[in-house]
Design a protein around this motif. Structure first.
Motif, PDB file in Angstrom:
ATOM      1  N   GLN A 431       0.852  -1.190   0.000  1.00  0.00           N
ATOM      2  CA  GLN A 431       0.000   0.000   0.000  1.00  0.00           C
ATOM      3  C   GLN A 431       0.882   1.232   0.000  1.00  0.00           C
ATOM      4  O   GLN A 431       1.961   1.243   0.592  1.00  0.00           O
ATOM      5  N   GLN A 432       0.408   2.294  -0.688  1.00  0.00           N
ATOM      6  CA  GLN A 432       1.148   3.545  -0.656  1.00  0.00           C
ATOM      7  C   GLN A 432       1.218   4.029   0.788  1.00  0.00           C
ATOM      8  O   GLN A 432       0.200   4.053   1.501  1.00  0.00           O
ATOM      9  N   PHE A 433       2.397   4.424   1.210  1.00  0.00           N
ATOM     10  CA  PHE A 433       2.597   4.661   2.635  1.00  0.00           C
ATOM     11  C   PHE A 433       1.735   5.799   3.163  1.00  0.00           C
ATOM     12  O   PHE A 433       1.193   5.710   4.274  1.00  0.00           O
ATOM     13  N   MET A 434       1.612   6.886   2.411  1.00  0.00           N
ATOM     14  CA  MET A 434       0.804   7.995   2.914  1.00  0.00           C
ATOM     15  C   MET A 434      -0.653   7.583   3.042  1.00  0.00           C
ATOM     16  O   MET A 434      -1.359   8.040   3.958  1.00  0.00           O
ATOM     17  N   GLU A 435      -1.118   6.708   2.157  1.00  0.00           N
ATOM     18  CA  GLU A 435      -2.471   6.166   2.321  1.00  0.00           C
ATOM     19  C   GLU A 435      -2.529   5.301   3.580  1.00  0.00           C
ATOM     20  O   GLU A 435      -3.540   5.301   4.296  1.00  0.00           O
ATOM     21  N   HIS A 436      -1.460   4.581   3.839  1.00  0.00           N
ATOM     22  CA  HIS A 436      -1.392   3.762   5.049  1.00  0.00           C
ATOM     23  C   HIS A 436      -1.470   4.649   6.297  1.00  0.00           C
ATOM     24  O   HIS A 436      -2.167   4.319   7.266  1.00  0.00           O
ATOM     25  N   VAL A 437      -0.762   5.785   6.269  1.00  0.00           N
ATOM     26  CA  VAL A 437      -0.796   6.710   7.404  1.00  0.00           C
ATOM     27  C   VAL A 437      -2.206   7.239   7.623  1.00  0.00           C
ATOM     28  O   VAL A 437      -2.723   7.267   8.745  1.00  0.00           O
ATOM     29  N   LYS A 438      -2.850   7.656   6.526  1.00  0.00           N
ATOM     30  CA  LYS A 438      -4.209   8.183   6.649  1.00  0.00           C
ATOM     31  C   LYS A 438      -5.167   7.105   7.156  1.00  0.00           C
ATOM     32  O   LYS A 438      -6.072   7.384   7.950  1.00  0.00           O
ATOM     33  N   GLU A 439      -4.950   5.899   6.701  1.00  0.00           N
ATOM     34  CA  GLU A 439      -5.805   4.792   7.139  1.00  0.00           C
ATOM     35  C   GLU A 439      -5.631   4.534   8.629  1.00  0.00           C
ATOM     36  O   GLU A 439      -6.615   4.258   9.340  1.00  0.00           O
ATOM     37  N   GLN A 440      -4.391   4.648   9.119  1.00  0.00           N
ATOM     38  CA  GLN A 440      -4.163   4.457  10.545  1.00  0.00           C
ATOM     39  C   GLN A 440      -4.878   5.513  11.376  1.00  0.00           C
ATOM     40  O   GLN A 440      -5.466   5.220  12.425  1.00  0.00           O
ATOM     41  N   TRP A 441      -4.836   6.749  10.885  1.00  0.00           N
ATOM     42  CA  TRP A 441      -5.562   7.810  11.606  1.00  0.00           C
ATOM     43  C   TRP A 441      -7.073   7.547  11.579  1.00  0.00           C
ATOM     44  O   TRP A 441      -7.766   7.754  12.580  1.00  0.00           O
ATOM     45  N   GLN A 442      -7.577   7.114  10.452  1.00  0.00           N
ATOM     46  CA  GLN A 442      -9.006   6.835  10.363  1.00  0.00           C
ATOM     47  C   GLN A 442      -9.401   5.706  11.305  1.00  0.00           C
ATOM     48  O   GLN A 442     -10.422   5.790  12.002  1.00  0.00           O
ATOM     49  N   LEU A 443      -8.583   4.651  11.338  1.00  0.00           N
ATOM     50  CA  LEU A 443      -8.865   3.551  12.261  1.00  0.00           C
ATOM     51  C   LEU A 443      -8.816   4.026  13.710  1.00  0.00           C
ATOM     52  O   LEU A 443      -9.629   3.598  14.550  1.00  0.00           O
ATOM     53  N   TYR A 444      -7.866   4.918  13.966  1.00  0.00           N
ATOM     54  CA  TYR A 444      -7.760   5.460  15.329  1.00  0.00           C
ATOM     55  C   TYR A 444      -9.026   6.215  15.703  1.00  0.00           C
ATOM     56  O   TYR A 444      -9.603   6.011  16.777  1.00  0.00           O
ATOM     57  N   HIS A 445      -9.510   7.087  14.800  1.00  0.00           N
ATOM     58  CA  HIS A 445     -10.721   7.861  15.093  1.00  0.00           C
ATOM     59  C   HIS A 445     -11.939   6.954  15.191  1.00  0.00           C
ATOM     60  O   HIS A 445     -12.831   7.176  16.032  1.00  0.00           O
ATOM     61  N   GLN A 446     -12.012   5.950  14.344  1.00  0.00           N
ATOM     62  CA  GLN A 446     -13.126   5.014  14.422  1.00  0.00           C
ATOM     63  C   GLN A 446     -13.128   4.275  15.751  1.00  0.00           C
ATOM     64  O   GLN A 446     -14.187   4.069  16.360  1.00  0.00           O
ATOM     65  N   GLU A 447     -11.950   3.888  16.205  1.00  0.00           N
ATOM     66  CA  GLU A 447     -11.848   3.192  17.484  1.00  0.00           C
ATOM     67  C   GLU A 447     -12.271   4.095  18.634  1.00  0.00           C
ATOM     68  O   GLU A 447     -12.967   3.669  19.554  1.00  0.00           O
ATOM     69  N   LYS A 448     -11.816   5.370  18.560  1.00  0.00           N
ATOM     70  CA  LYS A 448     -12.220   6.307  19.608  1.00  0.00           C
ATOM     71  C   LYS A 448     -13.727   6.516  19.597  1.00  0.00           C
ATOM     72  O   LYS A 448     -14.362   6.596  20.661  1.00  0.00           O
ATOM     73  N   GLU A 449     -14.317   6.608  18.416  1.00  0.00           N
ATOM     74  CA  GLU A 449     -15.769   6.783  18.325  1.00  0.00           C
ATOM     75  C   GLU A 449     -16.493   5.543  18.849  1.00  0.00           C
ATOM     76  O   GLU A 449     -17.524   5.650  19.535  1.00  0.00           O
ATOM     77  N   LYS A 450     -15.935   4.375  18.540  1.00  0.00           N
ATOM     78  CA  LYS A 450     -16.541   3.136  19.035  1.00  0.00           C
ATOM     79  C   LYS A 450     -16.492   3.096  20.558  1.00  0.00           C
ATOM     80  O   LYS A 450     -17.479   2.716  21.221  1.00  0.00           O
ATOM     81  N   GLU A 451     -15.343   3.477  21.131  1.00  0.00           N
ATOM     82  CA  GLU A 451     -15.239   3.502  22.587  1.00  0.00           C
ATOM     83  C   GLU A 451     -16.220   4.493  23.191  1.00  0.00           C
ATOM     84  O   GLU A 451     -16.843   4.234  24.233  1.00  0.00           O
ATOM     85  N   LYS A 452     -16.396   5.613  22.534  1.00  0.00           N
ATOM     86  CA  LYS A 452     -17.325   6.625  23.027  1.00  0.00           C
ATOM     87  C   LYS A 452     -18.751   6.076  23.030  1.00  0.00           C
ATOM     88  O   LYS A 452     -19.500   6.245  23.996  1.00  0.00           O
ATOM     89  N   GLN A 453     -19.129   5.421  21.937  1.00  0.00           N
ATOM     90  CA  GLN A 453     -20.482   4.862  21.854  1.00  0.00           C
ATOM     91  C   GLN A 453     -20.682   3.761  22.885  1.00  0.00           C
ATOM     92  O   GLN A 453     -21.762   3.627  23.485  1.00  0.00           O
ATOM     93  N   GLU A 454     -19.632   2.943  23.103  1.00  0.00           N
ATOM     94  CA  GLU A 454     -19.752   1.907  24.117  1.00  0.00           C
ATOM     95  C   GLU A 454     -19.943   2.502  25.504  1.00  0.00           C
ATOM     96  O   GLU A 454     -20.716   1.983  26.316  1.00  0.00           O
TER      97      GLU A 454
END
Length: 574
Positions: A431-454
């Motif tokens: 995977q293109q690395f900058m896309e990988h970086v953006k994906e990691q941030w997105q996963l991080y925000h999704q996880e934080k949102e999931k924790e918030k909803q829980e």
């Protein structure tokens, strides 16, 4: 002075006349006393006159000859002066017309002698300079100075000749130093390469008599070429020995050769002499033979090394599987060669882009540390630490946010430059690395949102449980439901790849503030809660002071009695 001399000359002339007169008178008296007849006295007088006249004529003739000689000498000196001035390349001298003949002759003769000495000196100096030049020209093999050896050199020519010889002497010193320096290096290289001089030129170079070596430009060029050839041979030997040593160490690792055996090996012998290279070659051959006897273990060691380079180069599973020999179980020499070739390819690829891979690794290390700190921030047990670690973690997390943003910007620039140079995408795990970086941030925000909803779901369930167990204000949720703080939250909109934040939210700090607020208002919020329920973590978990004020205003609108407020606060305690 001249008039005095003239007067003296006139006096002497008068005295000569008086002497002659007196002598003739005396002769006449003697003749008369003797009785010599008159005719004889007349004859004798004529004889005396003749003698005196002849003497005077002779004297005059001699003096006229002297005068002629002096005049001739003057003429010759003038001619000689003209010739000398021409030979010495001087301006013609003006002859003096004043003074006597003798003075003029002496003056001209003195001038001639001076110019003759100058001519002798110049020719002598020219001869000495030519002798010096001959030695230098023979040594340097250069052309002699352009000057007529038969002609008398001018002062300017002599000066140029001296400067020419000085430059030749300086050039000799320079070439001599170059020769000595190159000769020393050549001798060392020959010794190192075990090379014996096999040409006449090489023998001349290493000859003990360094002064006999001709320092011509051709010889010096040949000397440099010989030095270059020897250095090239040494470089080849060094490369070959380095390759052999590298091969030996690789075979050691693959064959798991004991340390004791490694320490006694020829690989530790310094230098690149012929015998050293031969010893290394023999060691490689021995290890290669041993490798054939342990083919499976060697191939597995090569696979371990290849897997290490795959990890360093961030290869994806698809990229790894593209090398099918990795999964072949037929352990042959051909299979080993395929693995060796792949290892070399991966090693060269990694070394060519090492800076970029190390930058990626640095970002990943900081990213993992950031995630670890985020995990600690959501751990409830962090509040039991009394050593100030919360503040340290908060500072470290803030610092990491800045470091990650800086690393991300630097990586983006490096990757863009790399992609422009190689005209291909820079991939990390396929995977293109900058896309990988953006994906990691997105996963991080999704996880934080999931924790918030829980957390919201957990609070809702706890609130419903409290509502079911209390008899106070059964219609409370019907009044406050839509406005209960912490129950309705605005979700962060998803971020596009171009808007990946350089700083990340800090839910840990936010939760910590909520806990502090809950503790500050513990007496007001915990009324009606049972001791077993942590009332301090109820209303303030998902709200800030402004939300709490809104919450109390809603409670005031619902009921003005303390019973309603207490029951409401009790129902919201987790």
């Amino acid at each position: 002075m001249r008039s005095a001399i003239t007067r003296q000359s006139e006096v002497l002339a008068a005295e000569v006349v008086a002497v002659l007169t007196e002598a003739m008178a005396t002769l006449r008296d003697i003749w008369e006393e003797i009785g010599i007849p008159e005719e004889q006295r007349l004859e004798r007088t004529r004889t005396a006159k003749k003698h005196i006249q002849e003497l005077l004529v002779e004297m005059v003739k001699e003096e006229e000859g002297l005068k002629a000689h002096l005049l001739k000498s003057i003429e010759l000196c003038q001619q000689k002066l003209h010739s000398l001035c021409k030979d010495l390349q001087l301006e013609p001298l003006e002859t003096e017309e004043e003074g006597t003949i003798l003075e003029r002759e002496k003056s001209l003769r003195t001038r001639v002698e001076v110019l003759l000495k100058q001519r002798r000196d110049r020719k002598e100096e020219l001869k000495n300079l030519q002798e010096q030049e001959q030695d230098l020209c023979d040594l340097l093999c250069t052309a002699p100075f352009a000057i007529d050896a038969k002609a008398v050199p001018s002062l300017e020519q002599l000066d140029r000749y001296r400067r020419h010889l000085a430059s030749l002497a300086a050039e000799k010193e320079r070439r001599q130093e170059e020769f000595v320096r190159s000769r020393r290096q050549i001798i060392l290289l020959m010794e190192e390469l075990d090379h014996t001089p096999d040409t006449s030129f090489e023998q001349d170079v290493v000859d003990e008599d360094v002064e006999a070596f001709c320092l011509s430009t051709d010889n010096l060029a040949a000397l440099q070429e010989l030095l270059r050839q020897l250095e090239a041979r040494r470089a080849l030997n060094e490369a070959a020995c380095a390759e052999l040593r590298s091969r030996i160490k690789m075979l050691w690792e693959r064959l798991q050769v004991p340390v004791e055996e490694r320490e006694s090996s020829a690989v530790h012998v310094p230098g690149c002499r012929a015998r050293t290279r031969k010893a290394l070659q023999l060691e490689v051959e021995r290890l290669e033979e041993l490798k054939l006897q342990n083919m499976k273990a060697v191939i597995q060691a090569a696979r371990a090394e290849l897997a290490d380079y795959w990890d360093r180069c961030r290869y994806s599973q698809e990229q790894k599987e593209a090398f099918s020999p990795y999964y072949d179980e037929d352990y042959t020499e051909t299979l080993l060669e395929l693995h060796d070739t792949e290892v070399v390819k991966m090693k060269n690829y990694y070394e060519a882009h090492k800076d970029l891979f190390e930058a990626v690794q640095k970002w990943e290390q900081n990213w993992n540390l950031f995630l670890e700190l985020e995990r600690k921030a959501t751990d409830p047990s962090r509040f039991t630490n009394r050593g100030g670690s919360l503040l340290k973690e908060e500072k470290q997390r803030s610092k990491l946010q800045k470091v990650l943003a800086k690393l991300q910007d630097e990586l983006e620039k490096k990757i863009q430059a790399w992609q422009q140079e190689h005209q291909t995408a820079f991939l990390v795990k396929g995977q293109q690395f900058m896309e990988h970086v953006k994906e990691q941030w997105q996963l991080y925000h999704q996880e934080k949102e999931k924790e918030k909803q829980e957390r919201q779901l957990k609070r809702s369930r706890e609130t419903e449980a409290v509502d079911g167990s209390t008899s106070l204000m059964p219609s409370k949720r019907r009044v406050l439901g839509p406005h209960t703080p912490g129950k309705v939250r605005k979700l962060r909109p998803p971020q596009t790849p171009s808007s990946v934040p350089t700083t990340v939210p800090q839910p840990g700090c936010r939760e910590q503030n909520k806990e502090n607020m809950a503790r500050q208002h513990g007496s007001a919020l915990s009324r009606g809660c049972t001791p077993a329920a942590p009332a301090q973590h109820g209303l303030g978990v998902s709200s800030v002071p402004s939300t709490y004020s809104a919450f109390t205003r809603e409670l005031s609108k619902a009921s003005t009695s303390d019973t309603v407020l207490n029951s409401t606060a009790t129902a919201d305690c987790p």
